[in-house]
Each structure stands twice: as structure tokens, then as C-alpha cells.
Design a protein around this motif. Structure first.
Motif, short mmCIF file in Angstrom:
data_model
loop_
_atom_site.label_atom_id
_atom_site.label_comp_id
_atom_site.label_asym_id
_atom_site.label_seq_id
_atom_site.Cartn_x
_atom_site.Cartn_y
_atom_site.Cartn_z
N GLY A 1 -2.96 8.15 1.11
CA GLY A 1 -2.30 7.49 -0.01
C GLY A 1 -3.20 6.58 -0.81
O GLY A 1 -2.76 6.00 -1.80
N THR A 2 -4.47 6.44 -0.40
CA THR A 2 -5.37 5.57 -1.17
C THR A 2 -5.57 6.14 -2.57
O THR A 2 -5.63 7.34 -2.76
N GLU A 3 -5.66 5.24 -3.53
CA GLU A 3 -5.87 5.63 -4.92
C GLU A 3 -7.35 5.70 -5.28
O GLU A 3 -7.71 6.23 -6.31
N HIS A 4 -8.20 5.15 -4.43
CA HIS A 4 -9.61 4.99 -4.78
C HIS A 4 -10.48 6.00 -4.03
O HIS A 4 -11.11 5.67 -3.04
N SER A 5 -10.51 7.20 -4.55
CA SER A 5 -11.17 8.31 -3.88
C SER A 5 -12.68 8.19 -3.81
O SER A 5 -13.31 8.88 -3.01
N PHE B 1 0.86 -1.18 0.00
CA PHE B 1 0.00 0.00 0.00
C PHE B 1 0.89 1.23 0.00
O PHE B 1 1.70 1.41 0.92
N ALA B 2 0.77 2.06 -1.03
CA ALA B 2 1.51 3.32 -1.12
C ALA B 2 3.01 3.14 -0.85
O ALA B 2 3.61 3.88 -0.08
N GLN B 3 3.59 2.10 -1.43
CA GLN B 3 5.02 1.81 -1.32
C GLN B 3 5.47 1.41 0.08
O GLN B 3 6.66 1.38 0.38
N SER B 4 4.53 1.10 0.96
CA SER B 4 4.86 0.74 2.34
C SER B 4 5.48 -0.65 2.41
O SER B 4 5.12 -1.54 1.65
N LYS B 5 6.40 -0.81 3.35
CA LYS B 5 6.97 -2.13 3.62
C LYS B 5 6.18 -2.85 4.71
O LYS B 5 6.33 -4.06 4.89
#
Length: 160
Positions: free
Chosen positions: A146-150, A74-78
Motif C-alpha cells: 500500500g505504500t505510495e512511494h515506489s 497509512f493506506a486507510q489503516s486504523k
């Protein structure tokens, strides 16, 4: 009834794209801000690989592709992953495929070292929300940054 779940292969991209778009339309998830409009939908096999700590699984029923589900950072998170694009054709619902797909994705997420899993969905996808609740996801008051789905209106998180 023969059920098979396995990682997506490039020759399955077109069928999965059609399923994601059709099921999305069934529940009103059409246009920008919804998962079925993400660019990755056109070539899912190119966007999910264990090298990138992601996985997209395809379910077949009697040899026919009926849906899929994925997990990705999610949003480049590790530490945080996202359960993505769990879509099933109507004829394959109620058979436990959604649960099997999601559980395999969550198991993969744990193996990759993620500590929590996020998802967003729509109120209209009531049976999916029930499944997520049974899998241990809790409702959030707002989406994670950081969600892409607004345009989604349900946000959930599970500690792995």
C-alpha cells in the motif's frame, strides 16, 4: 534563537511546499514515486486535520518557516500510521528540530490509537535514517503493501 512548532495553517502551504520540493531535490527525491511529488504537497493544510487522525507540524526558527513533519493513516489503516514529509532546510538541521517534530507526531499517533508507525525514505538521507533509528524505528526488508512511494529504498516500522 526562537523555535516554534505548531500545526500547519493554510497561509503556510506555499512555504512548506517550496521547502519539501527543495529538500527533496537536494536528496534526489524528484519525480513520481517520491513524497515531494504527492498531490497533497501543494495544500498540506487541507490534507492534515485531527478529524482525519492526521497532523502536519510546521517548525519556525526566528519567525521563518524552516520545515515540517506529519503523521497520517497509512493506506486507510486504523492501526498503522505513517510518518510523512519530515523536511528541514539546511540552516535548521542539527538543532534537534527533526527529533522534536517527529516526537510530537509520534505522541499524536499514540493519542489517536495507532499501534505502529511506518515510514519510507532514501538511503541518501542518512542523517534522517539515524534519527529514525534513535526514535526506535526498525528496518524492513521491503515496503508495506500500500505504500505510495515506489522509488524509496529504505522502509522502517516502529511499534507505538
Amino acid at each position: 534563537m526562537t523555535v516554534n512548532i505548531e500545526p500547519i495553517q493554510s497561509q503556510q502551504d506555499e512555504a512548506i511546499c517550496a521547502i519539501i520540493k527543495a529538500v527533496g531535490a537536494e536528496f534526489g527525491a524528484v519525480g513520481e514515486g517520491f513524497g515531494p511529488s504527492d498531490p497533497e504537497v501543494f495544500a498540506m493544510s487541507q490534507h492534515y486535520s485531527q478529524d482525519s487522525k492526521s497532523l502536519y507540524l510546521v517548525a519556525t526558527l526566528n519567525g521563518n518557516i524552516v520545515g515540517g513533519c506529519g503523521i497520517a493513516p497509512f493506506a486507510q489503516s486504523k492501526q498503522t500510521c505513517e510518518l510523512k514529509k519530515l523536511f528541514l532546510l539546511p540552516q535548521s538541521r542539527g538543532l534537534g528540530l527533526g527529533k522534536a517534530l517527529a516526537e510530537q507526531c509520534l505522541d499524536f499517533a499514540k493519542q489517536q490509537g495507532y499501534v505502529q508507525c511506518y515510514l519510507d525514505t532514501l538511503t541518501s538521507m542518512a542523517s534522517a535514517i539515524l534519527l529514525y533509528e534513535k526514535l526506535g524505528f526498525n528496518h524492513l526488508d521491503k515496503p508495506l503493501d500500500g505504500t505510495e512511494h515506489s522509488r524509496c529504498d529504505v522502509w522502517m516500522l516502529k511499534i507505538l
